[in-house]
Design an enzyme around this catalytic site. Structure first.
Site, PDB file in Angstrom:
ATOM      1  CB  SER A 191       3.363  -1.707   4.875  1.00 49.86           C
ATOM      2  OG  SER A 191       3.000  -0.980   6.141  1.00 49.86           O
ATOM      3  CE1 TYR A 217       3.513  -2.599   9.564  1.00 46.47           C
ATOM      4  CE2 TYR A 217       3.825  -3.649  11.815  1.00 46.47           C
ATOM      5  CZ  TYR A 217       3.893  -3.637  10.400  1.00 46.47           C
ATOM      6  OH  TYR A 217       4.451  -4.654   9.774  1.00 46.47           O
ATOM      7  CB  ALA A 241       3.075  -9.063   3.642  1.00 44.61           C
ATOM      8  CB  THR A 271      10.667   2.198   3.995  1.00 45.76           C
ATOM      9  OG1 THR A 271       9.693   1.380   3.371  1.00 45.76           O
ATOM     10  CG2 THR A 271       9.868   3.366   4.772  1.00 45.76           C
ATOM     11  N   GLY A 272      11.785   1.492   1.101  1.00 44.15           N
ATOM     12  CA  GLY A 272      12.629   0.576   0.161  1.00 44.15           C
ATOM     13  C   GLY A 272      13.870   1.240  -0.623  1.00 44.15           C
ATOM     14  N   GLY A 274      11.722  -3.435  -0.813  1.00 41.41           N
ATOM     15  CA  GLY A 274      12.091  -3.449   0.423  1.00 41.41           C
ATOM     16  C   GLY A 274      12.945  -4.757   0.886  1.00 41.41           C
ATOM     17  NE  ARG A 298      -8.321  -3.738 -13.152  1.00 38.35           N
ATOM     18  CZ  ARG A 298      -7.741  -2.985 -12.098  1.00 38.35           C
ATOM     19  NH1 ARG A 298      -8.516  -2.387 -11.029  1.00 38.35           N
ATOM     20  NH2 ARG A 298      -6.453  -2.776 -12.234  1.00 38.35           N
TER      21      ARG A 298
END
Length: 312
Positions: free
Chosen positions: A74, A144, A113, A35-36, A10, A105
């Protein structure tokens, strides 16, 4: 360190990946490319310290040992998250939990972000990190806004209950090379319209305000926060406030375009004001932006000109 970056293809994720590699880290980038774009990481094809996996972080996965997790996956523009509403909610909830589990982990640090949209259409101006926001939880933009607000709660829960070493950055309007030319955001819209000679579309009367941060300044602030010990949200954005109409005129000056400015109806729940209070970032990180809007627009111009030529 070996670092995991979600949303690595992105706009911000790819610039973040560059910064992490420049500091000598190895980076595993993941992105489902909804979207990337692979173009954003094309220059890393021969970089031996970079590995890319196309996958959806909403499905649990094992990246192997990592020292730091940056959760940047996102949809982020209104055009994208209004089209991918359920996907946006899922990546903010299930996807964020899966990334937190990777950090838990591995005993890794975790950077989330977040966004100025957590403040909604704010009743407090400028916005400080202590402000709880004024958000419509069922409006079109809620997919969103509430995904990001829930993600913040989830990050803090993992910090409190699982002692995950977390960070949260609230990102304000950011622009620069690799921003999609068609994603409906103010800067990309205006630059592409001006370069095509089309009318510049201003929603409402243009008096609504935004604070535009050039991408190199934004990444500098994020990297400083990542190296800090601060667990609560920090605003990273440019505190210089512009009306949308002033921004349109700045684009016309920088491009030399003779395009006209036209007005269209204001979308529902569009924030009337947006300006970060960056006192915390200044005091905690020694950070503030260096690049003003017109300088940043000039730095962005070549990229958007090339985007226009490649789409012709």
């Amino acid at each position: 360190m070996r670092v995991l970056v979600s949303g690595a293809a992105g706009f911000l994720g790819s610039h973040l990946t560059d910064a992490l590699l420049a500091e000598g880290n190895s980076v595993l980038g993941v992105d489902n490319l909804c979207t990337g774009s692979l173009e954003n990481i094309e220059h890393l094809k021969s970089e031996q310290r970079f590995e890319f996996l196309q996958l959806d972080i909403c499905i649990p996965f094992d990246p192997g040992p990592v020292d730091y997790v940056f959760n940047f996956a996102s949809p982020a523009s209104p055009q994208d998250y209004l089209k991918l509403g359920i996907e946006t909610l899922m990546v903010g909830s299930t996807g964020t939990r899966n990334m937190l589990e990777v950090a838990r982990r591995n005993g890794a640090r975790f950077m989330h972000a977040s966004t100025s949209e957590c403040y909604g259409d704010p009743l407090e101006h400028p916005q400080t990190e202590d402000y709880w926001g004024h958000v419509n939880p069922i409006g079109p933009r809620s997919v969103y806004d509430e995904a990001k607000r829930f993600a913040e709660a989830l990050v803090m829960a993992y910090h409190r209950y699982h002692v995950v070493d977390t960070r949260m950055v609230r990102i304000f309007n950011t622009y620069g090379p690799r921003l999609q030319g068609h994603d409906g955001r103010v800067i990309s819209n205006f630059l592409m319209q001006a370069l095509r000679g089309e009318d510049l579309t201003v929603y409402g009367d243009g008096s609504q305000t935004r604070s535009f941060c050039y991408v190199s300044d934004e990444i500098d602030g994020i990297m400083r926060l990542a190296a800090s010990e601060e667990h609560l949200p920090v605003n990273i954005g440019n505190p210089q406030e512009w009306t949308v109409l002033e921004c349109a005129r700045a684009v016309l000056r920088v491009t030399g375009s003779s395009s006209r400015i036209v007005h269209r109806p204001l979308p529902q729940d569009d924030p009337a004001q947006r300006q970060p209070d960056i006192s915390k970032a200044r005091g905690l990180l020694g950070w503030e932006p260096k690049i003003d809007l017109e300088t940043g627009l000039r730095l962005s111009l070549d990229y958007f000109s090339r985007r226009l030529k490649s789409s012709a």
